[in-house]
Scaffold this active site. Sequence first.
Site, PDB file in Angstrom:
ATOM      1  N   GLY A 171       0.811  -1.211   0.000  1.00  0.00           N
ATOM      2  CA  GLY A 171       0.000   0.000   0.000  1.00  0.00           C
ATOM      3  C   GLY A 171       0.844   1.261   0.000  1.00  0.00           C
ATOM      4  O   GLY A 171       2.022   1.246  -0.359  1.00  0.00           O
ATOM      5  N   HIS A 198       7.008  -4.009   2.094  1.00  0.00           N
ATOM      6  CA  HIS A 198       7.477  -3.099   1.058  1.00  0.00           C
ATOM      7  C   HIS A 198       8.156  -1.938   1.788  1.00  0.00           C
ATOM      8  O   HIS A 198       7.589  -1.401   2.744  1.00  0.00           O
ATOM      9  CB  HIS A 198       6.309  -2.490   0.274  1.00  0.00           C
ATOM     10  CG  HIS A 198       5.589  -3.414  -0.662  1.00  0.00           C
ATOM     11  ND1 HIS A 198       4.980  -4.565  -0.246  1.00  0.00           N
ATOM     12  CD2 HIS A 198       5.354  -3.331  -1.992  1.00  0.00           C
ATOM     13  CE1 HIS A 198       4.408  -5.157  -1.299  1.00  0.00           C
ATOM     14  NE2 HIS A 198       4.619  -4.426  -2.373  1.00  0.00           N
ATOM     15  N   GLU A 201      10.436   1.990  -1.577  1.00  0.00           N
ATOM     16  CA  GLU A 201       9.903   2.023  -2.948  1.00  0.00           C
ATOM     17  C   GLU A 201       9.501   3.459  -3.280  1.00  0.00           C
ATOM     18  O   GLU A 201       9.775   3.953  -4.377  1.00  0.00           O
ATOM     19  CB  GLU A 201       8.675   1.104  -3.056  1.00  0.00           C
ATOM     20  CG  GLU A 201       7.981   1.130  -4.424  1.00  0.00           C
ATOM     21  CD  GLU A 201       6.659   0.362  -4.442  1.00  0.00           C
ATOM     22  OE1 GLU A 201       6.125   0.060  -3.348  1.00  0.00           O
ATOM     23  OE2 GLU A 201       6.157   0.066  -5.546  1.00  0.00           O
ATOM     24  N   ASP A 280       6.227  -7.801  -9.510  1.00  0.00           N
ATOM     25  CA  ASP A 280       5.314  -6.975  -8.727  1.00  0.00           C
ATOM     26  C   ASP A 280       3.880  -7.094  -9.256  1.00  0.00           C
ATOM     27  O   ASP A 280       3.049  -7.747  -8.641  1.00  0.00           O
ATOM     28  CB  ASP A 280       5.779  -5.504  -8.742  1.00  0.00           C
ATOM     29  CG  ASP A 280       5.321  -4.707  -7.534  1.00  0.00           C
ATOM     30  OD1 ASP A 280       4.670  -5.301  -6.669  1.00  0.00           O
ATOM     31  OD2 ASP A 280       5.618  -3.506  -7.470  1.00  0.00           O
ATOM     32  N   ASP A 281       3.600  -6.447 -10.379  1.00  0.00           N
ATOM     33  CA  ASP A 281       2.234  -6.388 -10.926  1.00  0.00           C
ATOM     34  C   ASP A 281       2.301  -6.537 -12.449  1.00  0.00           C
ATOM     35  O   ASP A 281       2.218  -5.545 -13.183  1.00  0.00           O
ATOM     36  CB  ASP A 281       1.599  -5.042 -10.567  1.00  0.00           C
ATOM     37  CG  ASP A 281       1.606  -4.804  -9.070  1.00  0.00           C
ATOM     38  OD1 ASP A 281       0.772  -5.386  -8.375  1.00  0.00           O
ATOM     39  OD2 ASP A 281       2.488  -4.060  -8.596  1.00  0.00           O
TER      40      ASP A 281
HETATM   41 ZN   LIG Z   1       4.483  -4.850  -4.467  1.00  0.00          ZN
END
Ligand SMILES: [Zn+2]
Length: 341
Positions: A171, A198, A201, A280-281
């Site tokens: 998040g 996380h 980042e 990641d995504d």
């Molecule tokens: Zn992530």
Amino acid sequence: MNKDEFCTFLRSIPKAEVHLHIEAVPTIETLRTLHKKRFGTELSDDAVSELFSYDDLNGFIQSFLKVQDMFTSADDFTYVFDDLAKYLVDNNVVYCEAFFAPSAFLKKGFAYPDMTAVFSRKIAEIKQKYGITVKLLSDVSRTFGCDNAMKNYSLLDEYPCNDVIGIGLGGAESKGPCRDFVPVFEKALKDGRHAVAHAGEDVGPESIWDAVNLLHTERIGHGITAIQDDKLMDSLKQSQIPLEVCVTSNVFTKKYVKSVAEHPIRAFYDRGLFVTVNTDDPVFFKTDLIEEYWRLYSECHFTLAEIKQLIKNSFNALFISAEEKAAFCAQVEKAFCKAGI
Ligand SMILES: [Zn+2]
């Protein structure tokens, strides 16, 4: 090697992935299906391109929440796991520790045990069909505060599920500092569960120090701002806490890295930090795991021998026994030997 040769070769190597969000795996086709079910209308091409346009991490999180909003019921995760299976098979990922983020679904009224029932059914199916292991980490989320995080964590106790091995803190990093989540991490680690965060980042190295010193995180998601702090680099080298590096993701969210070539992963590796490679995504960042390795090979000057080491690192970063890690690494060695590398 050219790209085709490289990708064919990499596909022959068994791999692990330790930083992947399952809600970011559904294909556009799946998103269209979910949208139609949820809103009764087609997801237009314009809406698709808008969904995948963001300038920073918070913009991306808004898109992530929009995708979560397309789910109508826990059964919709069936589509997600079918797409996940295809992704894992296509990339020859044999072991994956992935995040799922329950907060938005719980707010929509989905029952947690309904979701984990679908997860367990589909994870067993993936294991049986393809021999691939999937384990999950429940995202306790910086976005919704500590009470929400604790509530999410308590569900792991209330509805035990062997496929959910711990928690991840994801998040909005700039809105939810590590110190707010100390009680959740303390409890998870005391209970013998795994806990990762996380950090570094979207916020500077202080966020990584806090993830290590306050949360005692077992791995660090991203960790790219470590490059700004020499002492932190030394500390991460010494501790060998694995970094879950996601190169393309960092280029997309634009905060600290403007291109693959200038990503600090090369410096981390050369300095002796414990680096792993992840997507990641993948759908959001238009990548997959083989593509990530290709970018390292073609743009960051990683040799094939170094790529072999990175692949072994991912297995060594998994929450499995030393014997299992050694067995996976032996498979990687064998596959490289077979190719004469
Ligand atoms: Zn992530």
